[in-house]
Design a protein around this motif. Structure first.
Motif: not given
Length: 182
Positions: A102-109
């Motif tokens: 349930g994690r979003r992959l929106q980390n800028s790196r």
């Protein structure tokens, strides 16, 4: 003589609906909604799976021919679809993991790495497919040597590489868009 008047400062009332305490608290950032095809979505996994399947099919078809190493463009195609297969498989696993926990992959790196990797692999895949298509046309139409070569296999592998590129481009565009919309 010229007279200079001192300016006066007058208080400006707060806009309606905003109190003094509310003026200090920043408004929440409006984020772009995740849409299908972005990393960490079902659509993202489907795109990765299709990239993987098409690249693996191109690799398998080309590997079944005995004379592909004699043509540089076909060697390049094998190397690039091998890279595309590995890249797509790894990112499909990352997408599946993100969905499961349930994690979003929106980390800028993370998004930067995905965008750069997708940009590089899709460009290489398109170049390899184009080079292979040119050689296939040369062998089949210009030299008329399909009877001595594996033209149907070369054409199939080239088509699969183009399909892999066609499914890799949306992944790159979604990642790049997500990165640019920050």
């Amino acid at each position: 003589a010229m007279s200079v008047r001192q300016g006066a400062v007058y208080p400006v009332p707060a806009p309606p609906g905003r109190t003094e305490a509310a003026a200090i608290v920043p408004l929440p950032r409006v984020r772009m909604k995740d849409f299908q095809g972005m990393p960490g979505t079902i659509g993202g996994i489907v795109l990765r799976a299709l990239q993987f399947l098409f690249a693996a099919a191109a690799l398998c078809v080309m590997a079944t021919t005995s004379d592909f190493p004699s043509v540089t463009a076909f060697c390049y195609l094998v190397a690039v679809v091998s890279l595309q297969t590995l890249w797509s498989l790894i990112l499909a696993i990352v997408d599946a993991y993100a969905l499961l926990v349930g994690r979003r992959l929106q980390n800028s790196r993370v998004v930067s790495a995905f965008a750069i990797g997708d940009g590089v692999t899709s460009t290489l895949t398109f170049a390899a497919a184009s080079a292979s298509a040119g050689i296939t046309v040369l062998i089949g139409n210009d030299l008329g040597a399909c009877s001595k070569n594996h033209c149907p296999q070369f054409e199939t592998a080239t088509a699969m590489a183009f399909l892999s590129w066609f499914t890799a481009m949306p992944s790159f565009l979604f990642n790049f868009w997500s990165l640019a919309s920050r």
